[in-house]
Motif scaffolding. Structure first.
Motif, mmCIF file in Angstrom:
data_model
loop_
_atom_site.group_PDB
_atom_site.id
_atom_site.type_symbol
_atom_site.label_atom_id
_atom_site.label_comp_id
_atom_site.label_asym_id
_atom_site.label_seq_id
_atom_site.Cartn_x
_atom_site.Cartn_y
_atom_site.Cartn_z
ATOM 1 N N GLN B 142 22.369 26.945 31.932
ATOM 2 C CA GLN B 142 21.901 28.164 31.304
ATOM 3 C C GLN B 142 22.957 29.267 31.359
ATOM 4 O O GLN B 142 23.171 29.986 30.394
ATOM 5 N N TYR B 143 23.606 29.388 32.511
ATOM 6 C CA TYR B 143 24.517 30.518 32.706
ATOM 7 C C TYR B 143 25.971 30.091 32.679
ATOM 8 O O TYR B 143 26.806 30.690 33.343
ATOM 9 N N LEU B 144 26.281 29.038 31.904
ATOM 10 C CA LEU B 144 27.649 28.521 31.914
ATOM 11 C C LEU B 144 28.648 29.568 31.428
ATOM 12 O O LEU B 144 29.698 29.780 32.038
ATOM 13 N N LEU B 145 28.293 30.259 30.342
ATOM 14 C CA LEU B 145 29.253 31.191 29.745
ATOM 15 C C LEU B 145 29.607 32.336 30.701
ATOM 16 O O LEU B 145 30.790 32.561 30.976
ATOM 17 N N PRO B 146 28.614 33.053 31.267
ATOM 18 C CA PRO B 146 28.979 34.111 32.215
ATOM 19 C C PRO B 146 29.756 33.568 33.409
ATOM 20 O O PRO B 146 30.684 34.217 33.899
ATOM 21 N N PHE B 147 29.398 32.348 33.830
ATOM 22 C CA PHE B 147 30.092 31.752 34.965
ATOM 23 C C PHE B 147 31.574 31.565 34.652
ATOM 24 O O PHE B 147 32.446 31.876 35.465
ATOM 25 N N GLU B 148 31.864 31.090 33.432
ATOM 26 C CA GLU B 148 33.262 30.876 33.056
ATOM 27 C C GLU B 148 33.986 32.208 32.892
ATOM 28 O O GLU B 148 35.156 32.332 33.236
ATOM 29 N N ILE B 149 33.274 33.212 32.361
ATOM 30 C CA ILE B 149 33.924 34.516 32.204
ATOM 31 C C ILE B 149 34.274 35.082 33.578
ATOM 32 O O ILE B 149 35.306 35.728 33.756
ATOM 33 N N LEU B 150 33.402 34.804 34.555
ATOM 34 C CA LEU B 150 33.690 35.303 35.901
ATOM 35 C C LEU B 150 35.002 34.730 36.430
ATOM 36 O O LEU B 150 35.700 35.386 37.202
ATOM 37 N N SER B 151 35.352 33.501 35.997
ATOM 38 C CA SER B 151 36.611 32.946 36.478
ATOM 39 C C SER B 151 37.783 33.753 35.932
ATOM 40 O O SER B 151 38.770 33.984 36.635
ATOM 41 N N VAL B 152 37.673 34.221 34.678
ATOM 42 C CA VAL B 152 38.714 35.100 34.141
ATOM 43 C C VAL B 152 38.755 36.393 34.944
ATOM 44 O O VAL B 152 39.820 36.915 35.282
ATOM 45 N N LEU B 153 37.549 36.890 35.277
ATOM 46 C CA LEU B 153 37.463 38.135 36.040
ATOM 47 C C LEU B 153 38.159 37.988 37.391
ATOM 48 O O LEU B 153 38.900 38.879 37.832
ATOM 49 N N LEU B 154 37.953 36.839 38.036
ATOM 50 C CA LEU B 154 38.599 36.620 39.332
ATOM 51 C C LEU B 154 40.112 36.576 39.180
ATOM 52 O O LEU B 154 40.843 37.119 40.009
ATOM 53 N N LEU B 155 40.578 35.943 38.090
ATOM 54 C CA LEU B 155 42.017 35.896 37.848
ATOM 55 C C LEU B 155 42.563 37.308 37.691
ATOM 56 O O LEU B 155 43.586 37.676 38.284
ATOM 57 N N VAL B 156 41.839 38.121 36.903
ATOM 58 C CA VAL B 156 42.256 39.512 36.691
ATOM 59 C C VAL B 156 42.342 40.234 38.029
ATOM 60 O O VAL B 156 43.321 40.928 38.323
ATOM 61 N N ALA B 157 41.310 40.047 38.859
ATOM 62 C CA ALA B 157 41.289 40.744 40.143
ATOM 63 C C ALA B 157 42.477 40.314 40.999
ATOM 64 O O ALA B 157 43.137 41.143 41.628
ATOM 65 N N MET B 158 42.776 39.014 40.988
ATOM 66 C CA MET B 158 43.891 38.529 41.805
ATOM 67 C C MET B 158 45.213 39.112 41.339
ATOM 68 O O MET B 158 46.001 39.633 42.129
ATOM 69 N N VAL B 159 45.445 39.018 40.011
ATOM 70 C CA VAL B 159 46.685 39.565 39.459
ATOM 71 C C VAL B 159 46.788 41.043 39.815
ATOM 72 O O VAL B 159 47.836 41.537 40.240
ATOM 73 N N GLY B 160 45.671 41.757 39.664
ATOM 74 C CA GLY B 160 45.676 43.193 39.917
ATOM 75 C C GLY B 160 46.000 43.521 41.356
ATOM 76 O O GLY B 160 46.820 44.399 41.634
ATOM 77 N N VAL B 161 45.376 42.803 42.284
ATOM 78 C CA VAL B 161 45.617 43.089 43.701
ATOM 79 C C VAL B 161 47.078 42.861 44.042
ATOM 80 O O VAL B 161 47.714 43.676 44.717
ATOM 81 N N ILE B 162 47.644 41.765 43.520
ATOM 82 C CA ILE B 162 49.043 41.474 43.844
ATOM 83 C C ILE B 162 49.946 42.557 43.282
ATOM 84 O O ILE B 162 50.847 43.064 43.954
ATOM 85 N N LEU B 163 49.648 42.958 42.030
ATOM 86 C CA LEU B 163 50.493 43.976 41.410
ATOM 87 C C LEU B 163 50.427 45.296 42.152
ATOM 88 O O LEU B 163 51.437 45.953 42.385
ATOM 89 N N LEU B 164 49.206 45.692 42.528
ATOM 90 C CA LEU B 164 49.040 47.027 43.094
ATOM 91 C C LEU B 164 49.477 47.080 44.547
ATOM 92 O O LEU B 164 49.739 48.153 45.078
ATOM 93 N N SER B 165 49.540 45.918 45.231
ATOM 94 C CA SER B 165 49.891 45.981 46.648
ATOM 95 C C SER B 165 51.278 45.424 46.918
ATOM 96 O O SER B 165 51.721 45.423 48.055
ATOM 97 N N LYS B 166 51.976 44.960 45.869
ATOM 98 C CA LYS B 166 53.311 44.398 46.066
ATOM 99 C C LYS B 166 54.224 45.470 46.639
ATOM 100 O O LYS B 166 54.146 46.622 46.255
ATOM 101 N N LYS B 167 55.103 45.047 47.549
ATOM 102 C CA LYS B 167 55.866 46.058 48.264
ATOM 103 C C LYS B 167 56.971 46.665 47.402
ATOM 104 O O LYS B 167 57.025 47.865 47.207
ATOM 105 N N ASP B 168 57.840 45.811 46.869
ATOM 106 C CA ASP B 168 58.960 46.382 46.123
ATOM 107 C C ASP B 168 58.575 46.554 44.667
ATOM 108 O O ASP B 168 57.872 45.738 44.086
ATOM 109 N N LEU B 169 59.006 47.653 44.086
ATOM 110 C CA LEU B 169 58.769 47.892 42.672
ATOM 111 C C LEU B 169 60.004 47.424 41.923
ATOM 112 O O LEU B 169 61.045 48.056 41.978
ATOM 113 N N ARG B 170 59.876 46.283 41.269
ATOM 114 C CA ARG B 170 61.024 45.770 40.540
ATOM 115 C C ARG B 170 60.884 46.082 39.068
ATOM 116 O O ARG B 170 59.826 45.898 38.506
#
Lengths: 479, 170
Positions: B142-170
């Motif tokens: 029933q909830y396959l579509l939102p479940f799959e979208i959440l995986s994109v959301l998790l990817l976004v969150a991961m990319v964002g955390v790494i970008l915002l907390s990375k030490k050196d600004l290259r």
């Protein structure tokens, strides 16, 4: 299951993933140009969307995902906005400290969230799509993390956004508790029973708080000026166009598609919100010196204008909102395009940085001038015809209170003339400081600005094509 | 009978510990607040068990009382919150808070008092028994579509955390 209906979203997500991956192998100096690749990909998807057969509403994933002319209209809208924003980003990218490819990829993921929101037919999907958009924008807003204002904007957006999300979830829980369903189709068939259920009404109201936050309507508008001012210019542009349109499509789907009867009962509430939004946005914009902040307040005022079409609760109203959004897209993106270029040179979006822009770059001055005139709603540009359609839809209802609201809107427009034309004056009739350099505009941005100016004129003079498309899309609502 | 007693016990304890998280008269230590948050979450898990949502109750304890609170404690201990301890809640703030709580309470009270005792359409039986198997079925059908979208959301969150907390600004 009908997965093929979601092919546009899948293509956008794949494009985003590709950009993330290609970044690993690409030498640093070429990474900026990935933005053009991304924009070209988005344009290709946009062109591909014209081969999507669309007639009757089709459903996928149970009845969770709907594909109808309205969804397709908004999907194309979002794709167009994203393509333009990506081109602006390439020009802006020198000012981003790091992770430019990630910026492109995140913009694409936000785009996919907006496209899902356009097709949402279930509160669960609404919530997930809204979160995908909002969380991506938290990151995009604080992307210039070597600047304090950008981080501050990100934190403000995060905290207020989380609060708004809380309201939405609470609302959805109450709706589920009373209607025993989250699907729009099921709830719409039960509204006759539910219209008298106070708990259901409370739930709907809380969901509207969350959506009102997205479009920056009056009591939930606090974040807009700060975030617009602090965010990188392309992010602010995408927020102004994409995020607001995503809120509008959800508002239309919920208020017109699911609970039209309750919407009519709530006319007084919506009128108050709309009137206050228009007055607040326009009054606060008057003293602003920062152009981005001014556009933030102006975007609040424009959310108020668009609510006029929703208050009308007829197909003319929904048509007007759809048309207005397209005009708003070209207008706002032209303004932010100019801001992107000027900020690259002067590192400031203060009005003084735009003084005498005419003598430094006639194209930029023309683009900004056209965009301000269109925002103010002066014929023959797109903004005028959009406001005309909105007011006509509103006055079709013809009660005294509708006339009063139209009067408030006109007062708002009159106030807005002052500050929009003030900018035009700064650009054309204020002397530039002698040491300000001539601004050269890169080819792709030049094309975008010419395109936006042409579109503003075209929509204002020959609105037929888009109006017809908007009318077809509005047939989704049986009002 | 015993069900009712348990419900009122859990509900009361949830509310009590939630109040103690934000307004503890004895201690202003953020760590104490976090510990009361653990209690709130545990009692809420008890409420979930009563609703036959066993999986949700277990996840609530594992994820919230376990992982999230550990994260909270990390942040509290990493940031020096001495100032926070000595800070008093302003008069205006507490009055405004009480007023808004009161308004929400009145709203809910009015909304609930207008309702029949039983929600129309409710069957009494939960549509989804709270074990993992039906939950998995619902998630992937029933909830396959939102479940799959959440995986994109998790990817976004991961990319964002790494970008915002990375030490050196290259």
């Amino acid at each position: 299951m009908n997965v093929s209906l979601t092919i546009l979203e899948i293509a956008v997500i794949l494009l985003g993933l590709t950009i993330l991956l290609v970044d690993l192998w690409l030498p640093t100096q070429y990474r900026r140009l990935l933005g053009y690749t991304a924009a070209a990909g988005v344009v290709a998807i946009l062109i591909g969307s014209f081969w999507m057969p669309v007639g009757e509403a089709e459903f996928a994933f149970g009845r969770m995902y709907i594909f109808d002319p309205l969804a397709l209209y908004f999907k194309r809208f979002f794709l167009l906005a994203a393509a333009i924003v990506l081109v602006l980003t390439v020009d802006f990218s020198e000012r981003l400290p790091s992770g430019i490819s990630e910026y492109y990829a995140l913009s694409l993921f936000a785009l996919s969230g907006m496209m899902f929101a356009a097709s949402a037919n279930d509160f669960i999907l609404v919530f997930v799509a809204l979160e995908l958009i909002t969380i991506t924008f938290y990151i995009l807003t604080s992307f210039q993390r070597n600047r304090l204002t950008s981080l501050e904007a990100g934190i403000k957006y995060l905290i207020l956004g989380a609060l708004a999300t809380g309201f939405t979830v609470y609302g959805i829980a109450l709706i589920f508790g009373t209607a025993n369903a989250t699907s729009f189709s099921v709830i719409a068939s039960k509204t006759a029973d539910l219209a008298g259920n106070p708990l259901f009404l409370l739930g709907t109201l809380l969901v509207l708080v969350g959506v009102g936050f997205k479009i920056a309507a009056f009591p939930f508008q606090m974040w807009a000026p700060d975030v617009y001012q602090g965010a990188p210019a392309p992010t602010a542009a995408f927020l102004a166009v994409g995020s607001k349109a995503a809120g509008m499509v959800l508002l239309l789907r919920i208020l017109f598609g699911v609970i039209p009867q309750i919407t009519i009962n709530w006319t007084a509430l919506l009128m108050a919100v709309s009137g206050l939004t228009i007055l607040y946005g326009n009054l606060c914009a008057i003293p602003q010196r920062s152009l981005k902040r001014l556009l933030g307040y102006s975007s609040i005022a424009h959310a108020g204008y668009m609510l006029l079409g929703i208050i009308a609760v007829n197909q003319a109203g929904s048509t007007a909102v759809l048309f207005y959004l397209v005009g708003y897209l070209f207008t706002v993106l032209a303004a932010f395009g100019v801001i992107c270029v000027v900020m690259r040179i002067t590192d400031s979006d203060d009005l003084s940085a735009f003084a005498g822009l005419h003598s430094r770059s006639p194209l930029l001055a023309a683009a900004l001038g056209f965009s301000m005139v269109s925002l103010a709603g002066i014929p023959p540009l797109a903004g005028f015809f959009g406001k005309f359609l909105l007011l006509r839809a509103l006055l079709e209802q013809g009660t005294a209170s509708h006339y009063w609201l139209a009067l408030v809107a006109l007062i708002g427009v009159a106030m807005s003339l002052y500050y929009y034309l003030g900018i035009v004056r700064t650009v054309y009739w204020t002397k530039a400081q002698s040491n300000d350099p001539i601004i050269t505009v890169a080819g792709p941005i030049r094309c975008v600005l010419y395109g936006c100016i042409a579109a503003m004129l075209y929509l204002g003079i020959f609105p037929n094509m888009i109006v017809n498309a908007a009318v077809r899309a509005s047939l989704a609502f049986q009002l | 009978m015993i069900q009712d007693v348990l419900f009122y016990l859990f509900a009361f304890m949830t509310l009590l510990s939630a109040v103690l998280v934000v307004a503890n008269p004895v201690s202003r230590n953020p760590v104490t607040s976090a510990m009361f948050l653990v209690l709130t979450i545990l009692f809420m898990a008890g409420l979930f068990v009563q609703l036959h949502a066993f999986f949700l109750a277990a996840v609530q304890i594992l994820v919230y009382a376990g992982a999230v609170i550990v994260l909270f404690l990390f942040v509290i201990m990493l940031l020096d919150l001495k100032e926070e301890q000595s800070r008093r809640i302003g008069k205006l703030g507490s009055v405004l808070g009480l007023v808004s709580v009161g308004v929400v309470f009145v709203l809910f009270n009015r909304a609930l008092s207008g309702l029949p005792a039983k929600v129309p359409g409710a069957t009494g039986q939960p549509s989804l028994e709270g074990l993992t198997a039906p939950l998995g079925h619902a998630l992937f059908k029933q909830y396959l579509l939102p479940f799959e979208i959440l995986s994109v959301l998790l990817l976004v969150a991961m990319v964002g955390v790494i970008l915002l907390s990375k030490k050196d600004l290259r």
